[in-house]
Design a protein around this motif. Structure first.
Motif, PDB file in Angstrom:
ATOM      1  N   ARG A  36     -10.813   2.965 -18.155  1.00  0.00           N
ATOM      2  CA  ARG A  36      -9.832   2.811 -17.323  1.00  0.00           C
ATOM      3  C   ARG A  36      -8.619   2.895 -18.294  1.00  0.00           C
ATOM      4  NH1 ARG A  36      -9.028   2.901 -11.717  1.00  0.00           N
ATOM      5  NH2 ARG A  36     -10.517   2.936 -10.438  1.00  0.00           N
ATOM      6  N   LEU A  79      -5.368  -4.629  -4.307  1.00  0.00           N
ATOM      7  CA  LEU A  79      -4.802  -3.919  -5.243  1.00  0.00           C
ATOM      8  C   LEU A  79      -3.789  -4.022  -6.250  1.00  0.00           C
ATOM      9  CD1 LEU A  79      -2.296  -3.725  -1.443  1.00  0.00           C
ATOM     10  CD2 LEU A  79      -3.246  -1.707  -2.643  1.00  0.00           C
ATOM     11  N   GLN A 133      -8.321  -8.200 -12.763  1.00  0.00           N
ATOM     12  CA  GLN A 133      -8.545  -7.049 -13.468  1.00  0.00           C
ATOM     13  C   GLN A 133      -9.665  -6.767 -14.125  1.00  0.00           C
ATOM     14  OE1 GLN A 133      -3.932  -5.800 -14.048  1.00  0.00           O
ATOM     15  NE2 GLN A 133      -4.840  -4.014 -14.165  1.00  0.00           N
ATOM     16  N   ARG A 184       0.764  -1.464  -0.159  1.00  0.00           N
ATOM     17  CA  ARG A 184       0.191   0.136   0.413  1.00  0.00           C
ATOM     18  C   ARG A 184       0.977   1.227  -0.112  1.00  0.00           C
ATOM     19  NH1 ARG A 184      -5.161  -1.149   0.718  1.00  0.00           N
ATOM     20  NH2 ARG A 184      -5.501  -3.294   1.592  1.00  0.00           N
ATOM     21  N   LEU A 224       2.776   2.230  -3.084  1.00  0.00           N
ATOM     22  CA  LEU A 224       2.367   2.935  -4.305  1.00  0.00           C
ATOM     23  C   LEU A 224       2.269   4.427  -4.034  1.00  0.00           C
ATOM     24  CD1 LEU A 224      -1.680   0.624  -5.341  1.00  0.00           C
ATOM     25  CD2 LEU A 224      -0.109   2.065  -6.744  1.00  0.00           C
ATOM     26  N   THR A 225       1.727   4.899  -2.892  1.00  0.00           N
ATOM     27  CA  THR A 225       2.249   6.483  -2.633  1.00  0.00           C
ATOM     28  C   THR A 225       3.509   7.041  -2.054  1.00  0.00           C
ATOM     29  OG1 THR A 225       2.011   5.127  -0.451  1.00  0.00           O
ATOM     30  CG2 THR A 225      -0.166   6.749  -1.957  1.00  0.00           C
ATOM     31  N   HIS A 269      -5.684  -3.669  -9.209  1.00  0.00           N
ATOM     32  CA  HIS A 269      -6.831  -2.788  -9.431  1.00  0.00           C
ATOM     33  C   HIS A 269      -5.537  -1.688  -9.771  1.00  0.00           C
ATOM     34  CE1 HIS A 269     -10.279  -5.229  -9.998  1.00  0.00           C
ATOM     35  NE2 HIS A 269      -9.603  -5.481  -8.530  1.00  0.00           N
ATOM     36  N   GLU A 270      -5.068  -1.024  -8.660  1.00  0.00           N
ATOM     37  CA  GLU A 270      -4.118   0.422  -8.301  1.00  0.00           C
ATOM     38  C   GLU A 270      -3.724   0.317  -8.750  1.00  0.00           C
ATOM     39  OE1 GLU A 270      -4.507   3.030  -5.004  1.00  0.00           O
ATOM     40  OE2 GLU A 270      -5.822   1.188  -4.042  1.00  0.00           O
ATOM     41  N   MET A 307      -3.843  -0.645 -12.720  1.00  0.00           N
ATOM     42  CA  MET A 307      -3.754   1.019 -13.322  1.00  0.00           C
ATOM     43  C   MET A 307      -2.343   1.757 -13.387  1.00  0.00           C
ATOM     44  SD  MET A 307      -6.416   1.256 -15.052  1.00  0.00           S
ATOM     45  CE  MET A 307      -6.037   2.798 -15.563  1.00  0.00           C
ATOM     46  N   TRP A 308      -1.886   2.284 -12.546  1.00  0.00           N
ATOM     47  CA  TRP A 308      -0.455   2.495 -12.589  1.00  0.00           C
ATOM     48  C   TRP A 308       0.956   2.418 -13.780  1.00  0.00           C
ATOM     49  CZ3 TRP A 308       4.249   1.088 -11.846  1.00  0.00           C
ATOM     50  CH2 TRP A 308       5.899   2.190 -11.954  1.00  0.00           C
TER      51      TRP A 308
END
Ligand code: C2E
Ligand code: CA
Ligand code: CA
Ligand code: CA
Length: 275
Positions: A127, A85, A118, A31, A34-35, A87-88, A91-92
């Protein structure tokens, strides 16, 4: 070290707890990843076998963990899939890869791996459309690599999603071909643009009659169905000659370059540099 006198059950439970704790650690860290911009994409070149020109690159995910260093995808993608996770993260990867491809010569294509998970999100098509719009990449320059597991469950729904993706103009590639148990059937279920022959066959193609027979069957069938073929895991020059003769349209493997960071030189020439 474990104390004497513990029974089997306690050993088992102990291991299970350890596994669970490890999972939780990875999930929390992921998590964060990603950030904190710890994820990065490596790119591996794919050659056009007819003239050996660079046809594009496959984007391959890496996690540059603050204490553990560079982590390969098979060590964290399964956890990302279980926790959602992916999914995010997916997309990234998509947006990042499309943006990167915008820096390449226009004839070069970027291949992005999609997790079967996905396909569980209803807005996957939007997306993908969004990633193309944000980056400005022409849809024909994006290849989406899927595995046959996408067609195993939710078959109708996922087929519809694939059709919609294809209608956007992106190309759909069937990855790891030959490793599943009923692969041939899938070539009839959807008009794939390209299939990637799994590297386990390429690895043995010069030594094993069986591997050669399989590669030959796949390439001749693909040719008659008008589907392109990429041989993945090409490591030796002798494999190149054979695969060209067998009519594989594309070649990928350590022989041409390991996955690495891309650095664009001033002249617009693209080189690979291992990190
Ligand atoms: P894949 O899609 O089948 O990717 C090919 C793998 O084979 C890559 O491993 C690549 O580094 C490796 N490879 C390439 N050429 C050779 C060769 O000549 N010899 C050998 N022995 N190996 C070669 P990598 O990068 O560790 O990726 C492993 C898997 O992780 C990928 O398999 C793919 O399933 C998954 N993956 C990677 N990036 C992503 C991503 O962005 N999203 C998703 N969902 N999955 C990803
Ligand atoms: Ca792939
Ligand atoms: Ca593959
Ligand atoms: Ca694979």
């Amino acid at each position: 070290a474990k104390r004497n006198g513990r029974n089997q059950y306690e050993f088992f439970r102990c291991d299970m707890e350890e596994v669970a704790r490890h999972r939780l650690d990875v999930e929390t860290d992921l998590r964060q990843a990603l950030t904190s911009h710890e994820l990065l994409l490596y790119y591996q070149p794919i050659k056009n076998s007819a003239n050996m020109a660079l046809s594009g690159y496959e984007a391959l995910l890496r996690w540059n963990h603050p204490t553990k260093g560079l982590i390969p995808p098979l060590q964290f993608i399964p956890i990302a899939e279980e926790t959602g996770l992916i999914h995010e993260i997916g997309m990234w990867v998509l947006v990042e890869a499309c943006r990167e491809a915008m820096r390449w010569p226009p004839e070069q294509v970027v291949s992005v791996n999609l997790s079967p998970i996905q396909f569980g999100r209803r807005n996957l098509v939007d997306r993908v459309k969004g990633a193309l719009a944000t980056s400005g990449l022409a849809p024909q320059r994006l290849e989406l690599e899927i595995t046959e597991s996408v067609l195993l469950d939710e078959t109708q729904r996922n087929l519809e999603t694939l059709r919609q993706l294809k209608q956007l103009g992106v190309r759909i590639v069937l990855d790891d071909f030959g490793t599943g148990y009923s692969s041939l059937r899938y070539l009839r279920t959807f008009p794939f643009d390209k299939i990637k022959i799994d590297k386990s066959f390429i690895n043995e193609v010069c030594e094993s009659r069986e591997a050669l027979a399989i590669v030959r069957a796949i390439t001749s069938m693909s040719r008659s169905l008008d589907i392109e073929t990429t041989a993945e895991g090409v490591e030796r020059a002798e494999q190149v000659d054979l695969l060209q003769r067998e009519g594989c349209s594309h070649l990928q493997g350590y022989l041409f370059g390991r996955p690495g960071r891309l650095d664009i030189l001033d002249e617009g020439r693209v080189t690979l540099s291992a990190l």
